[in-house]
Scaffold this motif. Structure first.
Motif, PDB file in Angstrom:
ATOM      1  N   GLY A  99       0.785  -1.175   0.200  1.00  0.00           N
ATOM      2  CA  GLY A  99      -0.009   0.050   0.248  1.00  0.00           C
ATOM      3  C   GLY A  99       0.797   1.254   0.064  1.00  0.00           C
ATOM      4  N   LEU A 100       1.909   1.310   0.826  1.00  0.00           N
ATOM      5  CA  LEU A 100       2.865   2.418   0.871  1.00  0.00           C
ATOM      6  C   LEU A 100       3.558   2.569  -0.403  1.00  0.00           C
ATOM      7  CD1 LEU A 100       4.208   2.145   4.593  1.00  0.00           C
ATOM      8  CD2 LEU A 100       2.510   3.913   3.748  1.00  0.00           C
ATOM      9  N   SER A 101       3.650   1.689  -1.228  1.00  0.00           N
ATOM     10  CA  SER A 101       4.571   1.954  -2.313  1.00  0.00           C
ATOM     11  C   SER A 101       3.802   2.288  -3.371  1.00  0.00           C
ATOM     12  CB  SER A 101       5.156   0.363  -2.934  1.00  0.00           C
ATOM     13  OG  SER A 101       3.967  -0.454  -3.314  1.00  0.00           O
ATOM     14  N   ARG A 102       2.567   2.519  -3.366  1.00  0.00           N
ATOM     15  CA  ARG A 102       1.499   3.090  -4.296  1.00  0.00           C
ATOM     16  C   ARG A 102       1.414   4.499  -3.869  1.00  0.00           C
ATOM     17  NH1 ARG A 102       2.028  -0.751  -7.818  1.00  0.00           N
ATOM     18  NH2 ARG A 102       3.914  -0.988  -6.398  1.00  0.00           N
ATOM     19  N   LYS A 103       1.833   5.341  -5.036  1.00  0.00           N
ATOM     20  CA  LYS A 103       1.782   6.697  -4.942  1.00  0.00           C
ATOM     21  C   LYS A 103       0.477   7.295  -4.833  1.00  0.00           C
ATOM     22  CE  LYS A 103       5.981   7.318  -6.881  1.00  0.00           C
ATOM     23  NZ  LYS A 103       6.929   8.188  -8.018  1.00  0.00           N
ATOM     24  N   SER A 104      -0.707   6.570  -5.454  1.00  0.00           N
ATOM     25  CA  SER A 104      -2.055   6.992  -5.414  1.00  0.00           C
ATOM     26  C   SER A 104      -2.750   6.646  -3.910  1.00  0.00           C
ATOM     27  CB  SER A 104      -2.828   6.175  -6.423  1.00  0.00           C
ATOM     28  OG  SER A 104      -2.977   4.961  -6.248  1.00  0.00           O
ATOM     29  N   LEU A 105      -2.059   6.264  -2.787  1.00  0.00           N
ATOM     30  CA  LEU A 105      -2.757   5.980  -1.731  1.00  0.00           C
ATOM     31  C   LEU A 105      -2.898   7.490  -0.985  1.00  0.00           C
ATOM     32  CD1 LEU A 105      -3.291   3.837   0.396  1.00  0.00           C
ATOM     33  CD2 LEU A 105      -1.017   3.943   1.194  1.00  0.00           C
ATOM     34  N   PRO A 106      -4.140   7.443  -0.664  1.00  0.00           N
ATOM     35  CA  PRO A 106      -4.436   8.710   0.202  1.00  0.00           C
ATOM     36  C   PRO A 106      -3.494   8.884   1.381  1.00  0.00           C
ATOM     37  CG  PRO A 106      -6.394   7.730  -0.947  1.00  0.00           C
ATOM     38  CD  PRO A 106      -5.234   6.826  -0.816  1.00  0.00           C
ATOM     39  N   GLY A 107      -2.956   9.933   1.711  1.00  0.00           N
ATOM     40  CA  GLY A 107      -2.189  10.095   3.151  1.00  0.00           C
ATOM     41  C   GLY A 107      -1.049   9.152   3.247  1.00  0.00           C
ATOM     42  N   ARG A 108      -0.621   9.052   1.912  1.00  0.00           N
ATOM     43  CA  ARG A 108       0.854   8.332   1.933  1.00  0.00           C
ATOM     44  C   ARG A 108       1.761   8.815   2.425  1.00  0.00           C
ATOM     45  NH1 ARG A 108       4.721   8.081  -2.003  1.00  0.00           N
ATOM     46  NH2 ARG A 108       6.070   6.142  -2.006  1.00  0.00           N
ATOM     47  N   THR A 109       2.123  10.176   2.188  1.00  0.00           N
ATOM     48  CA  THR A 109       3.231  10.502   2.765  1.00  0.00           C
ATOM     49  C   THR A 109       3.119  10.936   4.359  1.00  0.00           C
ATOM     50  OG1 THR A 109       3.421  12.073   0.993  1.00  0.00           O
ATOM     51  CG2 THR A 109       4.299  13.037   2.728  1.00  0.00           C
ATOM     52  N   ILE A 110       1.925  11.225   4.855  1.00  0.00           N
ATOM     53  CA  ILE A 110       1.607  11.303   6.277  1.00  0.00           C
ATOM     54  C   ILE A 110       2.076   9.698   7.039  1.00  0.00           C
ATOM     55  CG2 ILE A 110      -0.051  11.429   8.131  1.00  0.00           C
ATOM     56  CD1 ILE A 110      -1.295  13.621   6.255  1.00  0.00           C
ATOM     57  N   ILE A 111       1.659   8.771   6.386  1.00  0.00           N
ATOM     58  CA  ILE A 111       1.894   7.448   6.998  1.00  0.00           C
ATOM     59  C   ILE A 111       3.269   7.062   6.943  1.00  0.00           C
ATOM     60  CG2 ILE A 111       1.237   4.950   6.646  1.00  0.00           C
ATOM     61  CD1 ILE A 111      -1.411   5.670   5.507  1.00  0.00           C
ATOM     62  N   LEU A 112       4.181   7.574   5.871  1.00  0.00           N
ATOM     63  CA  LEU A 112       5.430   7.156   5.751  1.00  0.00           C
ATOM     64  C   LEU A 112       6.142   8.018   6.760  1.00  0.00           C
ATOM     65  CD1 LEU A 112       6.150   7.091   1.720  1.00  0.00           C
ATOM     66  CD2 LEU A 112       6.399   5.352   3.589  1.00  0.00           C
ATOM     67  N   TYR A 113       5.833   9.240   7.070  1.00  0.00           N
ATOM     68  CA  TYR A 113       6.490  10.136   8.226  1.00  0.00           C
ATOM     69  C   TYR A 113       6.130   9.374   9.508  1.00  0.00           C
ATOM     70  CZ  TYR A 113       7.670  14.220   5.243  1.00  0.00           C
ATOM     71  OH  TYR A 113       8.139  14.759   4.252  1.00  0.00           O
ATOM     72  N   ALA A 114       4.991   8.722   9.572  1.00  0.00           N
ATOM     73  CA  ALA A 114       4.489   8.056  10.932  1.00  0.00           C
ATOM     74  C   ALA A 114       5.448   7.193  11.165  1.00  0.00           C
ATOM     75  CB  ALA A 114       2.941   7.963  11.052  1.00  0.00           C
ATOM     76  N   VAL A 115       5.744   6.185  10.143  1.00  0.00           N
ATOM     77  CA  VAL A 115       6.443   4.891  10.096  1.00  0.00           C
ATOM     78  C   VAL A 115       7.984   5.314  10.486  1.00  0.00           C
ATOM     79  CG1 VAL A 115       7.559   3.101   8.528  1.00  0.00           C
ATOM     80  CG2 VAL A 115       4.924   3.650   8.562  1.00  0.00           C
ATOM     81  N   VAL A 116       8.318   6.356   9.852  1.00  0.00           N
ATOM     82  CA  VAL A 116       9.958   6.867   9.943  1.00  0.00           C
ATOM     83  C   VAL A 116      10.080   7.346  11.344  1.00  0.00           C
ATOM     84  CG1 VAL A 116      11.817   8.397   9.238  1.00  0.00           C
ATOM     85  CG2 VAL A 116      10.350   7.109   7.607  1.00  0.00           C
ATOM     86  N   PHE A 117       8.974   8.012  11.896  1.00  0.00           N
ATOM     87  CA  PHE A 117       9.164   8.645  13.247  1.00  0.00           C
ATOM     88  C   PHE A 117       9.502   7.505  14.313  1.00  0.00           C
ATOM     89  CE2 PHE A 117       7.029   9.940  17.184  1.00  0.00           C
ATOM     90  CZ  PHE A 117       7.425  11.159  17.425  1.00  0.00           C
TER      91      PHE A 117
END
Length: 293
Positions: A99-117
């Motif tokens: 899901g995170l590899s799909r650029k069309s996923l809504p809120g993808r950037t926020i989720i990635l930031y949360a994962v990296v956090f």
């Protein structure tokens, strides 16, 4: 017939090979000692005497451990946690990474930031314990499974691996009528066998070696994992940790050191048995995410 000239070894090569050999032997010696003591007959066992090959072989310590209720219960608990936990780890990690590899996923950037956090900041022991307690999972094996469904490092590595797969295959699948689930099951999963095998090994070893979380979340000895039981045997010198149920007079008189060493070998053995079957995939998977084409 032509001969390929062989490179002559320099003095530096001989020094390097010698050092590597010595270091390997130093790493192997403790393991050989543990195996030797565990296989030594109690009648000839001498404490603190180092023997690579036992003077007299015996499986009494292993037979005794495998006849005790405590050890069998801990083994069963560990196998259950490892199998269920690893399956859920693979399912959750790969579906979320896809899901995170799909650029069309809504809120993808926020989720990635949360994962990296979560790579930088960790809530700590007390908040985690209060969360598990609030969920009513104390003395429950799910406390060891649910709190470790995935982790940021695995998500990032698998996400990079999926993004490196040829996008043309996904386009072809969509032309044939596949939706996102179809692409994931028919394209991504078959191409991810090396990654699945590698992370299956990683997750399985992590669950099999679960110690600290089991120590704080499982206070009932009947729920203990193998590592907690071995800690009680080896560190606490708890002779009653494995119980005396079903032991004969001869078994009860076995040296505690041979029983401890046998328990360590039994805890290591399953991983050693499984690894050769995954080794060919593991060799391919160790470089996951290092090169993106």
């Amino acid at each position: 017939m032509s001969f390929i000239p062989q490179k002559r070894l320099s003095l530096g090569d001989y020094i390097n090979y010698t050092l590597v050999t010595l270091i390997s032997l130093m790493c192997l010696a403790p393991f050989l000692y543990v195996v030797s003591v565990s296989l030594t007959d109690p009648e000839v066992y001498v404490p603190f005497k180092f023997n690579i090959i036992p003077e007299k072989f015996s499986l009494d310590s292993y037979m005794y451990l495998l006849s005790t209720n405590s050890f069998l219960s801990a083994l069963k608990n560990t196998i259950y946690i490892t199998i269920v936990g690893t399956i859920l780890n693979i399912v959750v990690t790969f579906t979320m990474a896809y899901g995170l590899s799909r650029k069309s996923l809504p809120g993808r950037t926020i989720i990635l930031y949360a994962v990296v956090f979560t790579l930088v900041f960790n809530p700590g022991i007390v908040p985690n314990y209060l969360l598990v307690q609030g969920l009513g999972l104390i003395n429950n094996h799910w406390s060891l499974i649910l709190v470790a469904l995935t982790n940021a490092w695995s998500l990032i590595i698998i996400k990079s691996f999926i993004e490196a797969l040829p996008y043309e295959l996904e386009e072809a699948a969509r032309i044939d009528g596949c939706n996102d689930i179809g692409v994931f099951l028919r394209i991504i999963i078959p191409l991810s066998k090396p990654a699945i095998a590698t992370f299956t090994l990683f997750f399985a070893v992590a669950h099999w070696n679960t110690y600290f979380n089991a120590l704080i979340y499982l206070t009932d000895s009947s729920m203990w994992t193998l590592q907690v039981l071995i800690k009680t045997l080896v560190i606490d010198s708890g002779s009653n940790a494995i119980g005396q149920a079903g032991a004969t007079g001869d078994q009860a008189a076995l040296p505690q050191e041979t029983i401890r060493m046998a328990s360590i070998v039994l805890a290591i053995l399953p991983i050693l048995v499984v690894y050769p079957f995954l080794q060919k995939y593991f060799a391919k998977g160790v470089m996951l995410g290092s090169v993106k084409g």
